[in-house]
Design a protein around this motif. Sequence first.
Motif, PDB file in Angstrom:
ATOM      1  N   PHE A 174       0.833  -1.200   0.000  1.00 35.04           N
ATOM      2  CA  PHE A 174       0.000   0.000   0.000  1.00 35.04           C
ATOM      3  C   PHE A 174       0.872   1.257   0.000  1.00 35.04           C
ATOM      4  CE2 PHE A 174      -2.345   3.277   2.398  1.00 35.04           C
ATOM      5  CZ  PHE A 174      -3.435   3.425   1.568  1.00 35.04           C
ATOM      6  N   LEU A 193       1.169   4.223  -2.923  1.00 32.35           N
ATOM      7  CA  LEU A 193       1.002   5.656  -2.663  1.00 32.35           C
ATOM      8  C   LEU A 193       2.203   6.443  -3.171  1.00 32.35           C
ATOM      9  CD1 LEU A 193      -0.546   5.893   0.932  1.00 32.35           C
ATOM     10  CD2 LEU A 193      -1.658   6.374  -1.245  1.00 32.35           C
ATOM     11  N   PHE A 243      -6.998   7.393  -4.255  1.00 27.11           N
ATOM     12  CA  PHE A 243      -7.084   7.138  -2.819  1.00 27.11           C
ATOM     13  C   PHE A 243      -8.003   8.152  -2.133  1.00 27.11           C
ATOM     14  CE2 PHE A 243      -5.058   7.553   1.494  1.00 27.11           C
ATOM     15  CZ  PHE A 243      -5.588   6.380   1.997  1.00 27.11           C
TER      16      PHE A 243
END
Length: 782
Positions: A247, A251, A271
């Motif tokens: 994750f 990002l 997101f």
Amino acid sequence: MSAISVAPASPRHLLTAVLIGLVLPAGAFGYTALSAAAAAALLAGLTVPDRSIHLRRVLLMLFHHPAGLLVGVMLAVWLPDLLFSPDPRQSAETWARVALAIGGAAFLWSILDRNDRLIRVARGSLAISALAILAATAGALLFAPEWVAAMRHSPESAWVRYRQYAGVLACVAPVLAWLGIAESGWRRAAALAALVPALAISVGGGGITFVACLGVGLAFAAFVAGLRRAALRPLLLLGAFALVAAFVAALLATSGTTREDTGALGLPLWFVDYQRQNIWAFMIERIPDAPWFGLGLNAVARIPGADHLLPAAAPMAPSHPRNWAIEIVAETGLVGFAPVLLLVLWLFARDLRAPAPGHAARAAARLAALTTFFAIASFNFSIWAPWWGLSLMFLLLIASARPEGRAAPPRMLVVVGEVSDFLARRLTLARAAETAGYAVAVVCEGATAQRRVLDGLGLPTHVWPLKRFSGNPWRRFQAIGALRRLYEREEPRLVHHVGPRPVAYGAIAARLAGVPLVLGTVDGADFPFDALPRRGGLKRRWVRPLGWAMDRPGALLLAQNPEDAQAIRDAGIVAPERVEILPGAGVDTEAFRPQPEPEGEALVATQASRMLWTKGVREVVAAARLLKERDLPVTVRLVGDIDAGNPNNVHPATLSLWNADGWVAWTGARPDMPRVWAESHIAVLASHHEGVPQSLMEAAACGRPLIAADVPGCRELVVDGETGLLVPPRNPEALADAIASLAANPEARRRMGAAARAKVEAEFAEPVIEARTLALYRGLDA
């Protein structure tokens, strides 16, 4: 004694349970229906016959339960926001609404908690009403897609309400799945059938966002459940690390600096969308303007600049950050956010630890629901939205109500101060409880060797580090909290507290933990019956929580003699019907048998007790001096240990001095009490107050005449002129005269000793006391 009803279920109780189950499904018709159903449930709850008991329990939680304390602190530190808010009226309404929702939900939870019948009614109401309402709503979603499409593009608020309800259903879904596992029959079928439309509406209303949040909640619950299995822990931890790393990598890989790729915070738009990032950035910039108490409860939409956050093409100005943490910090400051964060962490911590046997599914469902809720609340909807607040309260209410604890066999805990006290005087309680069908364990402090003795008797122990004679309020709170955590983990059906501090602290802990049946035995020697706080007095406030904790079905306070029982009733600490009499712990009449008097010229008079001034040690020594001055052939013995830490303890140096002077013979504690009485002619007890003295019972069982102070408790055993002699309390001269009288009359000693033995066999033998205790336990649990 008549049986006490533990689980009331009047028609008003049943109506309240039905309405509690209807609240969440009613949200399909809008916030008005949701709030109306919640208000109806609360009004119905306020009409139940035992409402004062539940109100007191909620008030007790406010001062003694971690969740109640945090809620109280939270509401208190939010009050300054009302003074400095740009919209004081809006802030005051929000504060009152939150307080009412939390207080009302706690009150309704206390009605359901530990009441199997009402819990089943509430769960059945939730399952069947959810099935009916959600099936109709899902039907519209599946068979009238044009209606849903119209809502999506409607400038009015219908679609917003639909999305809110879809978010609520994503949180309810784990609870419905749990009911499908925990319930049976039509309740199970209805819950599982309702789960399908609940998921359909969540997907239709929230799309991938709500599905992702629900997936996070379920995954976290499954992860925690797997951590409790040692074989899976390494794999689960490795998998969690890999997911977090992936994750974070995603990002970093997709973050950028251009407006087309990211929002104001530099996060990728997949997101967090541009609008949310823009609002979050604005609120984060404004937090330093009022870092401690915030910008105003539910009023950030009215601060300057809040109406210019969206592009000109946007039809609506933003109202809130729609992230629960940012929103609370911005509006209530760091001071207001701290108790909220602690409360949220406590809610999670409650289910992270190992649940009681048989309740793992409930803990997992509640954990999944909480995780889903806070995941959705991080991206959608204001935390102050009535939809969110009320739904969370009723979700926790239903998922937290515990059954009565009728396990097979049900658990019972005997709570005492020390192991030695239990071994000496309380085994009768354990035997009676086991006969009644309970699995008994002991809660105490004491040496490891003593606890091994209990293990050898088949009685598991739980250590309660009680600090005796401590006036420190923090230590009292710790003692109550330790017992509450133990009761919530073990979920006993019955707890029997023995002694003043176990009774005072344990009754409150049991009330907070929802233990159905609670008994408290107070010993007259340790409880100041002659100085109980009077009605309306200042000291009465300190014992008021004990009265609140005991004022409920299934709770009894046991005195050992009628005078103490009447003193408790007169003091008004607990309701008169909550006071019963159980005369002592009984005596083993096989181990303590009549023995002939010892040979020798000197008569031996023995007081067996702890070496406390309140046990009349001073009076016994003074009487021994008088007998020596009269040159009578009498030896006075003191048998018993000191009680270090007790403010009434006689210092060992004083006892040694008396030994050296030859007034009395102090032997210390002796384990062979039948031999002690075989070596004695007379049993003496000059105590200032007793429940029913164990030493006199044992001496009487050995056929020894009794001389005791004319005080409550002693009068239960000593019938003046029949089983012994009563003397005025705190009167050494009268005590010396009584000893001298029996020393000169062997026939009176034999007659009184035989009568004392007969009285013990009829009223205080262990089988007699065990039968009375058994009747007490069965009467409570009828």
